[in-house]
Design an enzyme around this catalytic site. Sequence first.
Site, mmCIF file in Angstrom:
data_model
loop_
_atom_site.group_PDB
_atom_site.id
_atom_site.type_symbol
_atom_site.label_atom_id
_atom_site.label_comp_id
_atom_site.label_asym_id
_atom_site.label_seq_id
_atom_site.Cartn_x
_atom_site.Cartn_y
_atom_site.Cartn_z
ATOM 1 C CG HIS A 1 -27.681 -63.597 -6.127
ATOM 2 N ND1 HIS A 1 -27.013 -64.320 -5.268
ATOM 3 C CD2 HIS A 1 -27.533 -63.977 -7.430
ATOM 4 C CE1 HIS A 1 -26.489 -65.238 -5.866
ATOM 5 N NE2 HIS A 1 -26.630 -65.249 -7.347
ATOM 6 C CG ASP B 1 -29.928 -62.965 -10.004
ATOM 7 O OD1 ASP B 1 -29.630 -63.795 -11.108
ATOM 8 O OD2 ASP B 1 -30.307 -63.885 -9.072
ATOM 9 C CG HIS C 1 -25.564 -61.463 -10.998
ATOM 10 N ND1 HIS C 1 -25.055 -62.365 -10.176
ATOM 11 C CD2 HIS C 1 -26.683 -62.314 -11.427
ATOM 12 C CE1 HIS C 1 -25.644 -63.661 -10.120
ATOM 13 N NE2 HIS C 1 -26.633 -63.306 -11.104
ATOM 14 C CG HIS D 1 -25.398 -69.238 -6.507
ATOM 15 N ND1 HIS D 1 -26.424 -68.817 -7.006
ATOM 16 C CD2 HIS D 1 -25.950 -69.740 -5.479
ATOM 17 C CE1 HIS D 1 -27.619 -68.958 -6.590
ATOM 18 N NE2 HIS D 1 -27.358 -69.594 -5.416
ATOM 19 C CG HIS E 1 -29.202 -65.036 -15.316
ATOM 20 N ND1 HIS E 1 -28.300 -66.090 -15.260
ATOM 21 C CD2 HIS E 1 -29.406 -64.460 -13.940
ATOM 22 C CE1 HIS E 1 -28.105 -66.417 -13.947
ATOM 23 N NE2 HIS E 1 -28.266 -65.232 -13.260
ATOM 24 C CG LEU E 2 -28.443 -60.575 -21.261
ATOM 25 C CD1 LEU E 2 -27.238 -59.825 -22.395
ATOM 26 C CD2 LEU E 2 -29.603 -59.970 -21.344
ATOM 27 N NE ARG E 3 -32.484 -67.386 -18.414
ATOM 28 C CZ ARG E 3 -32.050 -67.659 -17.257
ATOM 29 N NH1 ARG E 3 -30.905 -67.938 -16.892
ATOM 30 N NH2 ARG E 3 -33.138 -67.589 -16.075
ATOM 31 C CE LYS F 1 -22.511 -66.569 -9.554
ATOM 32 N NZ LYS F 1 -23.870 -66.234 -10.181
#
Length: 345
Positions: A173, A246, A14, A135, A16-18, A98
């Site tokens: 998460h 995360d 999990h 989520h 986040h790379l943007r 997701k």
Amino acid sequence: MIQSLTIPRPDDWHLHLRDGAMLQAVAPETARHFARAIIMPNLVPPVVTGAQAEAYRARIRTATPDSFTPLMTLYLTEATDPADVVAAHRAGIITAVKLYPAGATTNSASGVRDFDRVRAVLDAMAEAGIPLLTHGEVTDPEIDIFDREAVFIDRVLDPIRRATPGLRVVMEHITTADAVAYVQSQPENLGATITTHHLVINRNHILVGGIKPHYYCLPVAKRETHRVALVQAATSGDARFFLGTDSAPHTDDAKESACGCAGCFTATNTLSILAQVFEEAGALDRLAGFTSRNGPAFYRLPENTTTLTLQKSDTPVSYPAKIESGAGPVTVFDPGFPLYWRILD
Ligand code: NCD
Ligand code: ZN
């Protein structure tokens, strides 16, 4: 005493790379130590089609070495076309889908409001063996923020899983003993990721002695008993629990604000922190399960054949306090204790 530990190269289930300059800045922080990562689709606008996921994957590949494989996800909306999801999976473009309840977290406005409207997609995913990543927080304003995960299990997750029993689900998460107990009570088609920071902080770290915006993320850290339950789950050897950092970069000005963004940036020092957490729990021998074996087993992917060596040093290992992102500095998560496990690149 163990001073050196070699494990199969870890994966982050999990992340986040943007995009754009932020992607360029943060992707190397993960690719340095991880072989694969499940890439979250909550860009602005979100990654909702197979074509968008393919284009995003190409951008990630330009920012990372060939040794790193991004595993893409689609952002589920009420307009998601089941045929597009299945085709993207069959073509090897996406690994999972997701589910964000609308409004639950950063960039989740396009998420799902009426779960009956995604029933056809979920059925198609179950049929094709595509995991759903959740989520797990309800957005009902009447539900206290500290109860939103537990209520999500009862009101949303359990009904979805009963309606589509073949669906493979990862609770992302997790932050509560309730989530740990739910996973443990269910068959093997339910797994859960646990972040690095939720193994380290509880809600006091956020709120006592002044508000600490860099410890604020969603789901928000809960009371200490929950943190202890997460450590027990992660270090138990139960293969249904695996690492999803995360790691979620936001620039300092977005975090240190009257309305600060949710997200902890842990990519840089995650493995040093985890080694310490597992060592303190007397479970260093289970670190590889959590970081490198349980995730591939759930996702039905091979374990990485390359390895990573961690070495314990007598003096603390130092990490940069901040990463420069192009749009401003991003603060690296501070575990609040010195780190002694060095990762040999
Ligand atoms: C994530 C982000 O910043 O994109 N933030 C967070 O606090 N975890 C979104 C998310 O995963 O909820
Ligand atoms: Zn996330």
